[in-house]
Design a protein around this motif. Structure first.
Motif, short mmCIF file in Angstrom:
data_model
loop_
_atom_site.label_atom_id
_atom_site.label_comp_id
_atom_site.label_asym_id
_atom_site.label_seq_id
_atom_site.Cartn_x
_atom_site.Cartn_y
_atom_site.Cartn_z
N GLN A 33 0.84 -1.19 0.00
CA GLN A 33 0.00 0.00 0.00
C GLN A 33 0.88 1.24 0.00
OE1 GLN A 33 -3.67 -0.33 2.63
NE2 GLN A 33 -2.45 -1.94 3.54
N PHE A 35 0.68 5.30 1.22
CA PHE A 35 -0.05 6.23 2.07
C PHE A 35 0.55 7.63 1.93
CE2 PHE A 35 -2.52 3.28 4.63
CZ PHE A 35 -1.80 2.10 4.54
N GLN A 37 0.87 11.07 4.28
CA GLN A 37 0.66 11.74 5.57
C GLN A 37 0.76 13.24 5.34
OE1 GLN A 37 3.49 11.01 8.83
NE2 GLN A 37 1.75 10.99 10.23
N LEU A 43 -3.02 10.30 8.08
CA LEU A 43 -2.59 9.28 7.12
C LEU A 43 -3.76 8.86 6.24
CD1 LEU A 43 -0.43 7.34 9.61
CD2 LEU A 43 0.38 7.83 7.32
N ASN A 45 -4.86 6.43 2.87
CA ASN A 45 -4.51 5.37 1.94
C ASN A 45 -4.65 5.86 0.50
OD1 ASN A 45 -5.20 3.02 0.12
ND2 ASN A 45 -4.62 1.93 1.98
N TYR A 48 -3.88 0.43 -2.91
CA TYR A 48 -3.58 -0.96 -2.56
C TYR A 48 -3.09 -1.60 -3.85
CZ TYR A 48 -4.35 -5.91 -1.64
OH TYR A 48 -4.20 -7.27 -1.54
N PHE A 86 4.42 7.13 2.34
CA PHE A 86 4.90 5.87 2.89
C PHE A 86 4.47 4.71 2.01
CE2 PHE A 86 6.61 7.16 6.88
CZ PHE A 86 5.84 8.20 7.35
N PHE A 95 -0.23 -10.88 9.19
CA PHE A 95 -0.93 -9.60 9.18
C PHE A 95 -0.03 -8.47 9.65
CE2 PHE A 95 -5.04 -11.23 8.18
CZ PHE A 95 -5.04 -12.52 8.68
N LYS A 96 1.27 -8.67 9.61
CA LYS A 96 2.20 -7.65 10.07
C LYS A 96 2.54 -6.73 8.92
CE LYS A 96 4.22 -10.40 13.78
NZ LYS A 96 5.47 -10.87 14.43
N THR A 97 2.04 -5.52 8.99
CA THR A 97 2.32 -4.53 7.96
C THR A 97 3.57 -3.76 8.34
OG1 THR A 97 -0.02 -4.33 7.44
CG2 THR A 97 1.41 -2.56 6.70
N ILE A 98 4.55 -3.74 7.45
CA ILE A 98 5.83 -3.09 7.69
C ILE A 98 5.92 -1.85 6.81
CG2 ILE A 98 8.34 -3.34 7.71
CD1 ILE A 98 6.84 -5.15 9.70
N PHE A 99 6.22 -0.71 7.43
CA PHE A 99 6.32 0.56 6.71
C PHE A 99 7.77 0.89 6.37
CE2 PHE A 99 2.29 3.03 6.88
CZ PHE A 99 1.51 2.09 7.53
N GLY A 100 7.96 1.55 5.24
CA GLY A 100 9.24 2.17 4.95
C GLY A 100 9.37 3.47 5.73
N ALA A 101 10.54 4.09 5.64
CA ALA A 101 10.80 5.32 6.40
C ALA A 101 10.16 6.54 5.75
CB ALA A 101 12.30 5.54 6.56
#
Lengths: 109, 113
Positions: A33, A35, A37, A43, A45, A48, A86, A95-101
């Motif tokens: 995804q 996003f 901000q 934030l 969306n 997807y 992001f 279900f662990k969503t990991i974000f970039g910096a």
């Protein structure tokens, strides 16, 4: 765990310019995804897009899952596009969503 | 339609104090999660839940507890606040499954002194 890298970290554009933001990820994913901000911290969306290409107005995104990267295109940028973009990924089976910096974008009037 | 509501918006705690950050959603979403956002690090997943009675740890769970007694609510508890927990906290919710769009609350800015 999976690594998510976004580039560039910072970007300054003149209003009306186009830009491409990149997201690289280190392993296969079943969810990606984008996003936005805004400067007030909210934030939203945008897309997807675990694979393929999507467009929404001046924004479009392409994910090449086999090469583990995604691109977000912003055309004819406006000052309201300013903020942080992001990329977030989710690996298969979890279900662990990991974000970039993130990429911090500032569009000058 | 309220979406995802977080309270409070701002909070200052002393080291060692406890508190609960509240998160509620009215979209009947199965999936809810908590993130913390620190400068230059993006959002990091603390805990998540895929339904009432089901919770699991994310990337940075230490120092935080959660519970999910109802579909609507997913509170985050700090049992003994530490200065390292100074951050902006976001709650998110979504349906479970392909194409599920994530909705975020407006965030809670927490300072631990």
């Amino acid at each position: 765990g999976i690594q998510v890298e976004q580039s560039p970290p910072d970007l300054i554009l003149q209003e009306g310019a186009n830009s491409t933001l990149r997201c690289n990820f280190s392993d296969s994913v079943n969810n990606l995804q984008w996003f936005h901000q805004n400067p007030w911290g909210q934030l939203i969306n945008l897309f997807y897009i675990p694979s393929g290409t999507k467009q929404n107005g001046r924004l479009s995104a392409t994910t090449v899952a086999t090469e583990r990267y995604s691109l977000l295109y912003i055309s004819s940028s406006q000052t309201t596009d300013s903020g942080v973009y992001f990329c977030a990924v989710e690996r298969g089976g979890g279900f662990k969503t990991i974000f970039g910096a993130g990429t911090r974008l500032f569009v000058k009037a | 339609n309220a979406g995802v509501t977080q309270t409070p918006k701002f909070q200052v705690l002393k080291t060692g104090q406890s508190m609960t950050l509240q998160c509620a959603q009215d979209m009947n979403h199965e999936y809810m999660s908590w993130y913390r956002q620190d400068p230059g690090m993006g959002l990091r997943l603390i805990h998540y839940s895929v339904g009432a009675g089901i919770t699991d740890q994310g990337e940075v769970p230490n120092g935080y507890n959660v519970s999910r007694s109802t579909t609507e609510d997913f509170p985050l508890r700090l049992l003994s606040a530490a200065p390292s927990q100074t951050s902006v906290y976001f709650c998110a919710s979504s349906l479970v499954g392909p194409g599920a769009e994530a909705f975020f609350g407006q965030g809670t800015r927490l300072t631990v002194v």
